[in-house]
Design an enzyme around this catalytic site. Structure first.
Site, PDB file in Angstrom:
ATOM      1  NE  ARG A  77      -3.329   2.627   2.412  1.00  0.00           N
ATOM      2  CZ  ARG A  77      -3.465   3.394   3.471  1.00  0.00           C
ATOM      3  NH1 ARG A  77      -3.114   2.943   4.678  1.00  0.00           N
ATOM      4  NH2 ARG A  77      -3.947   4.606   3.368  1.00  0.00           N
ATOM      5  CG  HIS A 121      -1.176   9.386   3.252  1.00  0.00           C
ATOM      6  ND1 HIS A 121      -1.222   8.042   3.531  1.00  0.00           N
ATOM      7  CD2 HIS A 121      -0.972   9.995   4.435  1.00  0.00           C
ATOM      8  CE1 HIS A 121      -1.045   7.833   4.822  1.00  0.00           C
ATOM      9  NE2 HIS A 121      -0.878   9.022   5.393  1.00  0.00           N
ATOM     10  CD  GLU A 166      -5.243   7.647   9.162  1.00  0.00           C
ATOM     11  OE1 GLU A 166      -4.953   6.542   9.642  1.00  0.00           O
ATOM     12  OE2 GLU A 166      -4.631   8.709   9.451  1.00  0.00           O
ATOM     13  CG  ASN A 285      -5.869   3.418   8.165  1.00  0.00           C
ATOM     14  OD1 ASN A 285      -5.998   2.388   7.516  1.00  0.00           O
ATOM     15  ND2 ASN A 285      -5.456   4.544   7.615  1.00  0.00           N
ATOM     16  CE1 TYR A 287      -0.658   3.432  13.452  1.00  0.00           C
ATOM     17  CE2 TYR A 287      -2.595   4.407  12.415  1.00  0.00           C
ATOM     18  CZ  TYR A 287      -1.317   3.882  12.322  1.00  0.00           C
ATOM     19  OH  TYR A 287      -0.714   3.792  11.100  1.00  0.00           O
ATOM     20  CD  GLU A 360      -2.129   4.159   7.890  1.00  0.00           C
ATOM     21  OE1 GLU A 360      -1.873   4.581   9.042  1.00  0.00           O
ATOM     22  OE2 GLU A 360      -2.289   4.909   6.918  1.00  0.00           O
TER      23      GLU A 360
END
Length: 451
Positions: A77, A121, A166, A285, A287, A360
């Site tokens: 990616r 991005h 995002e 994604n 985290y 991610e």
């Protein structure tokens, strides 16, 4: 080590982004982006660092592709830098920009790896920002033209497409609180940028399909929202709407959370059919969870952010909560599958949650070579192992997860925090650009190749 088990067809990958690794920001006709401007502004980036060289991927991409081939991943990616293709964000594509990504994508394919291309991005051409950026609805139309260029040029080789990475981060961190480029502090007045990015997503999906592209999805950052203290229910619902549902609901349901409506542009509902395009996959994604409490008296926001305590932390300040990924995936399945089931009963096939990829997931630690020259990052191995077990648990609970991408292949420029946070499976010495695969690289290779 006892590895978590996954189906043989499960897609393993690694992720990067152009601005964080490419460098060469003034070469081959590339125009300036908002991040070039932001990094050149005093006080915005830790230690005054910039991405003019970064990991020098622009010149060393062959070395990095060889590392991916050694790793054995099935997909890479990457993102394409909008200012390399259209230096001012509009007009005829720049031949040298297309030529660079031709070489890169061809070499990725030759290594037996599927390119997964993120179109955007966060590197908006500065000329477009000067005209209002994502506050300006016209930017969505310009983005669709850019998507058409890429689709027509690369659709024969790109396996999967992600229009925007995002958009929440661009809206909240870039326009809402100013920690990221372009550095605006608009609080909830930043929400038109969310709508215009969602519109850009829908227009890009249409443009890519018209150009013959297949495998089109998205990659949204999502977090479980955890209440802290008494009376936080309304604040929790508000923050979940802001961080998660403002970006998932329009794409998957064709609607916005009601709390958000007063902050959106006039006529936003007319755009929802364009935003609500059928997708081939949904990228998550993840985290960390986000803590929230009721706002204090006089707060300009209907919530107060709180740290998540009681967990180990990464050097980037994120709590390590693997089960948050399971919670997130299962909650998405519960929310959007119910809608999908109802829509199917009514004869619709476009609503609900398509197959999921974790596009991610990763962590930063203070990774430096030891006396033996190697990087022994046991903390990252533990992190990846825990999060992959969480993915497996979500799959066992019925979530259709098809793949997982580690963030990131390489140590890179970590936005406002500069080069101190190291997220890579491969250590980069920024003075020499020497690449050193870490112990986590070997661990992931064994998992990917079922060794």
């Amino acid at each position: 080590m006892d590895y978590p088990t996954f189906p043989s067809e499960f897609l393993w990958g690694v992720s990067t982004s152009a601005f964080q690794i490419e460098g060469a920001t003034a070469e081959a006709g590339r125009g300036p982006s908002i991040w070039d401007t932001f990094t050149a502004t005093d006080g915005k980036i830790a230690r005054g660092e910039d991405a003019k060289v970064a990991a020098d991927h622009y010149h060393r991409y062959s070395e990095d592709i060889a590392l991916m081939a050694e790793l054995g991943v099935g997909a890479y990616r990457m993102s394409i830098a909008w200012p390399r293709i259209q230096p001012t964000g509009t007009g005829r594509p720049h031949a040298e920009g297309l030529a660079f990504y031709d070489k890169l994508i061809d070499e990725v394919c030759a290594a037996g790896i599927d390119p997964v291309v993120t179109i955007y991005h966060w590197d908006t051409p500065q000329v477009l920002e000067d005209a209002g950026g994502w506050l300006n609805r016209d930017t969505a139309d310009h983005f669709a033209e850019y998507a058409t260029v890429l689709g027509e040029h690369f659709a024969d080789r790109v396996k999967m497409w992600i229009p925007l990475n995002e958009p929440m981060v661009m809206s909240i961190y870039g326009y809402g609180i100013g920690e990221y480029a372009p550095g605006r502090v608009l609080l909830l007045d930043a929400l038109p940028t969310a709508h215009h990015q969602n519109l850009a997503h829908g227009l890009a999906v249409q443009a890519l399909r018209a150009a013959g592209a297949t495998g089109i999805g998205t990659a949204n950052n999502h977090s479980p929202i955890w209440s802290v203290g008494e009376g936080a229910e309304e604040a929790t619902n508000w923050l979940d709407a802001l961080l998660n549902r403002t970006f998932a609901d329009p794409v998957l349901l064709g609607s916005y959370p009601e709390q958000i409506h007063p902050h959106l542009p006039d006529g936003f509902a007319n755009d929802l059919p364009v935003i609500h395009q059928p997708l081939d996959f949904y990228g998550v994604n993840y985290y960390e969870p986000q803590g929230v409490a009721a706002p204090g008296e006089g707060s300009p926001l209907p919530f107060e952010l709180c740290p998540i305590e009681g967990y180990p932390m990464t050097t980037n300040g994120s709590p390590i909560v693997p089960d948050g990924l399971r919670e997130l995936l299962v909650s998405f399945q519960d929310r959007y599958r119910t809608v999908s089931d109802s829509a199917s009963a009514e004869g619709s096939t476009s609503a609900g949650l398509p197959p999921v990829y974790v596009t991610e997931n990763g962590c930063s630690f203070a990774d430096e070579p030891g006396e033996d020259g190697q990087v022994h990052d046991l903390e990252r191995i533990d992190f990846l192992d825990g999060h992959l077990r969480a993915v497996r648990e979500a799959m066992d609970a019925g979530v259709d997860v098809r793949g997982y991408f580690v963030w990131s292949l390489l140590d890179n420029f970590e936005w406002a925090k500069g080069y101190a946070p190291r997220f890579g499976l491969v250590h980069v010495d920024y003075e020499t650009q020497r690449r050193t695969p870490k112990d986590s690289f070997a661990w992931y290779r064994k998992l990917v190749n079922d060794e």
